[in-house]
Design an enzyme around this catalytic site. Structure first.
Site, mmCIF file in Angstrom:
data_model
loop_
_atom_site.group_PDB
_atom_site.id
_atom_site.type_symbol
_atom_site.label_atom_id
_atom_site.label_comp_id
_atom_site.label_asym_id
_atom_site.label_seq_id
_atom_site.Cartn_x
_atom_site.Cartn_y
_atom_site.Cartn_z
ATOM 1 N N ARG A 1 9.645 -31.588 -10.973
ATOM 2 C CA ARG A 1 10.041 -30.525 -10.033
ATOM 3 C C ARG A 1 9.684 -29.133 -10.550
ATOM 4 O O ARG A 1 9.622 -28.185 -9.772
ATOM 5 C CB ARG A 1 11.541 -30.632 -9.704
ATOM 6 C CG ARG A 1 12.017 -29.581 -8.719
ATOM 7 C CD ARG A 1 13.337 -29.938 -8.056
ATOM 8 N NE ARG A 1 14.336 -30.423 -8.976
ATOM 9 C CZ ARG A 1 15.037 -29.656 -9.815
ATOM 10 N NH1 ARG A 1 14.867 -28.359 -9.846
ATOM 11 N NH2 ARG A 1 15.925 -30.196 -10.628
ATOM 12 N N TYR B 1 -0.887 -22.234 13.364
ATOM 13 C CA TYR B 1 -0.527 -23.643 13.285
ATOM 14 C C TYR B 1 0.900 -23.822 13.837
ATOM 15 O O TYR B 1 1.806 -23.075 13.454
ATOM 16 C CB TYR B 1 -0.619 -24.113 11.835
ATOM 17 C CG TYR B 1 -0.174 -25.529 11.647
ATOM 18 C CD1 TYR B 1 -0.953 -26.589 12.124
ATOM 19 C CD2 TYR B 1 1.016 -25.830 11.005
ATOM 20 C CE1 TYR B 1 -0.532 -27.899 11.971
ATOM 21 C CE2 TYR B 1 1.434 -27.141 10.845
ATOM 22 C CZ TYR B 1 0.654 -28.167 11.329
ATOM 23 O OH TYR B 1 1.073 -29.453 11.171
ATOM 24 N N ASP C 1 -3.654 -18.758 5.682
ATOM 25 C CA ASP C 1 -3.768 -20.210 5.779
ATOM 26 C C ASP C 1 -5.265 -20.513 5.865
ATOM 27 O O ASP C 1 -5.910 -20.246 6.870
ATOM 28 C CB ASP C 1 -3.021 -20.701 7.028
ATOM 29 C CG ASP C 1 -2.951 -22.222 7.114
ATOM 30 O OD1 ASP C 1 -3.879 -22.884 6.626
ATOM 31 O OD2 ASP C 1 -1.969 -22.734 7.690
ATOM 32 N N LYS D 1 -5.375 -32.017 4.675
ATOM 33 C CA LYS D 1 -6.586 -31.909 5.475
ATOM 34 C C LYS D 1 -7.825 -32.020 4.574
ATOM 35 O O LYS D 1 -8.011 -33.042 3.951
ATOM 36 C CB LYS D 1 -6.539 -30.619 6.287
ATOM 37 C CG LYS D 1 -5.192 -30.382 6.992
ATOM 38 C CD LYS D 1 -4.834 -31.476 7.993
ATOM 39 C CE LYS D 1 -3.370 -31.436 8.413
ATOM 40 N NZ LYS D 1 -2.874 -30.142 8.878
#
Ligand SMILES: *Cc1c(COP(=O)(O)O)cnc(C)c1O
Length: 365
Positions: free
Chosen positions: A48, A102, A174, A199
């Site tokens: 983490r 998006y 982005d 993606k």
């Protein structure tokens, strides 16, 4: 070894690989341990904390590709976006964000920001003047998306970065649609670049992941929030992402080449009313795209002429898959009005120009 001199395929293949000292294997070993002995050098390794061996090495590849000092990888693109936003915005702060965005990012802002007392303005358009008009005295972050989803509009990266820099506002982009192969926004003065690694970075429709790259200081700020929010990526998927990224440039270049041909084909087709692809000379921002992109990418959208039922068209596709996601080696299409932008109201879709005849096309290899 100066990283600047490496070719893009060499970066994709070799930067950030872990040497297998024990067995001399050709690929990075995978370290799945969630527990590491203290080694007196003050590194408390824990997944983490974004600092396991595989995590620490893979970010070098991503940072190098984006011309950044550092990067972090996350459990999804939305984890990357949410950690980034929450690192730079707190109660009373204001975000300026592009209106063509998006769908998941819009929803995150609209549904979650009010709970945190963070203010936001969606721009009226994607021109630099639209961003300028939305800035307030408490604006702390400007976020853009170019080429945008699903209309492939192009925002002037340098102009928006200059606008933000002149006012001491952090800027982010982005960069999922272009991928680092076709666009490197940090070169134009943007502070932070994020990807849905689900993606192009992943590219085989089998990984959910995200990434943010930027300066050491900015990444440290996100890390500080990240260890609390807990959105890091599991090491097995980190390793899969490294494996996928070796062919990133090969894939994206082949996809981009195919997309250009298909855009030209669709542009003159009788059943197609309009093609949105920045590589076409009649795209409104073709010149701007040429100045800030290395190539025009493999995403496009097109409108079927009235009278063709877009749903029926989708059902008749043979090789091209009708799927929700994008950027895989397979070609994929979807109807934004029914899927990615279904959560917007019909009025909101009209306002951003997403008609029921619009098909988004992710071109494969
Ligand atoms: C898919 C996508 C995201 C969200 O990424 P996830 O990996 O699905 O969380 C963000 N931005 C763009 C442009 C995307 O295509």
């Amino acid at each position: 070894m100066s990283k600047k001199k490496l070719g893009v395929n060499t970066i994709c293949t070799h930067v950030g690989e872990i040497k297998d000292e024990q067995f001399k294997g050709a690929i990075s070993p995978i370290y799945l341990s969630t527990s590491y002995e203290f080694d007196n050098v003050d590194i408390k390794r824990y997944p983490r904390y974004f600092n396991t061996p595989n995590q620490e090495h893979l970010v070098k590849k991503i940072a190098t590709l984006e011309h950044a000092e550092d990067a972090l990888i996350f459990g999804s693109g939305m984890a990357a976006i949410s950690h980034m936003f929450l690192a730079f915005l707190q109660k009373g702060d204001h975000l300026v964000v592009q209106n063509t965005l998006y769908g998941g990012t819009s929803n995150f802002i609209k549904e979650e920001f009010p709970k945190y007392g963070i203010e936001f303005t969606f721009t009226n358009g994607y021109q630099t003047s639209d961003f300028e008009a939305a800035i307030q005295s408490n604006t702390k972050l400007i976020h853009i998306e170019t080429p945008s989803n699903p209309l492939l509009t192009i925002t002037d990266i340098k102009a928006v970065a200059d606008l933000a820099n002149a006012r001491g506002i952090v800027s982010s982009i982005d960069n999922t649609f272009a991928s680092p192969i076709n666009q490197n926004p940090l070169d134009f003065g943007i502070d932070l670049v994020m990807h849905s690694a689900t993606k192009y970075l992943g590219g085989h429709s089998d990984i959910l992941a995200g990434a943010v790259a930027g300066s050491k200081d900015h990444i440290e700020r996100i890390w500080n929030v990240g260890k609390n929010l807990g959105g890091s990526l599991s090491d097995f998927t980190v390793w899969m992402l490294e494996r996928s990224m070796k062919t990133l440039a090969l894939r994206v270049k082949a996809q981009t080449k195919n997309a250009r041909k298909l855009a030209e084909f669709l542009d003159v087709h009788d059943a197609v009313a309009k093609v949105n692809y920045p590589g076409l000379k009649d795209h409104p921002e073709h010149e701007l795209a040429t100045s800030q992109m290395k190539d025009f990418g493999a995403m496009m959208s097109f409108e079927l002429v009235e009278g063709i039922d877009a749903m029926a068209f989708q059902r008749e596709l043979k090789l091209i898959k009708s799927t929700m996601s994008l950027a895989g080696v397979e070609s994929m299409m979807l109807l934004p009005s029914e899927t990615s932008h279904a959560l917007l109201s019909p009025e909101e879709r009209d306002a951003v120009g997403i008609s029921n005849q619009l098909i988004r096309f992710s071109v494969g290899i």
